[in-house]
Design a protein around this motif. Structure first.
Motif, PDB file in Angstrom:
ATOM      1  N   ARG A 110       0.918  -1.231   0.017  1.00 35.99           N
ATOM      2  CA  ARG A 110      -0.169   0.056  -0.003  1.00 35.99           C
ATOM      3  C   ARG A 110       0.771   1.169  -0.058  1.00 35.99           C
ATOM      4  O   ARG A 110       2.037   1.283   0.495  1.00 35.99           O
ATOM      5  CB  ARG A 110      -0.970   0.066   1.158  1.00 35.99           C
ATOM      6  N   THR A 111       0.490   2.415  -0.517  1.00 32.72           N
ATOM      7  CA  THR A 111       1.312   3.626  -0.666  1.00 32.72           C
ATOM      8  C   THR A 111       0.955   4.423   0.558  1.00 32.72           C
ATOM      9  O   THR A 111      -0.400   4.151   1.220  1.00 32.72           O
ATOM     10  CB  THR A 111       0.797   4.137  -1.960  1.00 32.72           C
ATOM     11  N   THR A 112       1.944   5.254   0.938  1.00 28.15           N
ATOM     12  CA  THR A 112       1.636   6.057   2.218  1.00 28.15           C
ATOM     13  C   THR A 112       1.082   7.298   1.685  1.00 28.15           C
ATOM     14  O   THR A 112       0.710   7.487   0.528  1.00 28.15           O
ATOM     15  CB  THR A 112       3.147   6.281   2.816  1.00 28.15           C
ATOM     16  N   SER A 113       0.777   8.182   2.509  1.00 25.78           N
ATOM     17  CA  SER A 113      -0.048   9.659   2.066  1.00 25.78           C
ATOM     18  C   SER A 113       0.856  10.488   1.203  1.00 25.78           C
ATOM     19  O   SER A 113       0.272  11.158   0.494  1.00 25.78           O
ATOM     20  CB  SER A 113      -0.078  10.616   3.704  1.00 25.78           C
ATOM     21  N   ASN A 114       2.320  10.127   0.801  1.00 29.77           N
ATOM     22  CA  ASN A 114       2.984  10.885  -0.251  1.00 29.77           C
ATOM     23  C   ASN A 114       3.142  10.086  -1.280  1.00 29.77           C
ATOM     24  O   ASN A 114       3.582  10.644  -2.347  1.00 29.77           O
ATOM     25  CB  ASN A 114       4.321  11.095   0.296  1.00 29.77           C
ATOM     26  N   GLY A 115       2.234   8.967  -1.418  1.00 26.58           N
ATOM     27  CA  GLY A 115       2.137   8.162  -2.692  1.00 26.58           C
ATOM     28  C   GLY A 115       3.231   7.206  -2.875  1.00 26.58           C
ATOM     29  O   GLY A 115       3.262   6.503  -3.695  1.00 26.58           O
ATOM     30  N   GLN A 116       3.936   7.073  -1.847  1.00 29.20           N
ATOM     31  CA  GLN A 116       5.200   6.220  -1.910  1.00 29.20           C
ATOM     32  C   GLN A 116       4.842   5.083  -0.952  1.00 29.20           C
ATOM     33  O   GLN A 116       4.408   5.265  -0.023  1.00 29.20           O
ATOM     34  CB  GLN A 116       6.382   6.754  -1.645  1.00 29.20           C
TER      35      GLN A 116
END
Length: 72
Positions: free
Chosen positions: A42-48
């Protein structure tokens, strides 16, 4: 010269079962002790995706438990 192991260790297999939302592998750099690496699916809030590098299975287990909202 040492090559890659084709079968993951028991510790890696156990961690993969416990944390199915992470891609977990064991890396070794020649004579150094191996380290465990986990990448979130899954990605984090920054998209990574989250990337975690630990020296051992217990350290990785504690870190991933915290990332999943549990307690260490």
């Amino acid at each position: 010269m040492e090559g890659y192991h084709l079968r993951p260790s028991t510790a890696v297999l156990t961690l993969r079962e416990e944390f199915p939302d992470f891609l977990i592998c064991e890396l070794s750099g020649g004579q150094e002790r191996p380290c465990l690496v986990a990448t979130s699916t899954r990605t984090t809030s920054n998209g990574q995706p989250a990337l975690v590098v630990c020296a051992g299975a217990e350290e990785l287990r504690k870190t991933l438990s915290v990332l999943e909202g549990g307690t260490a």
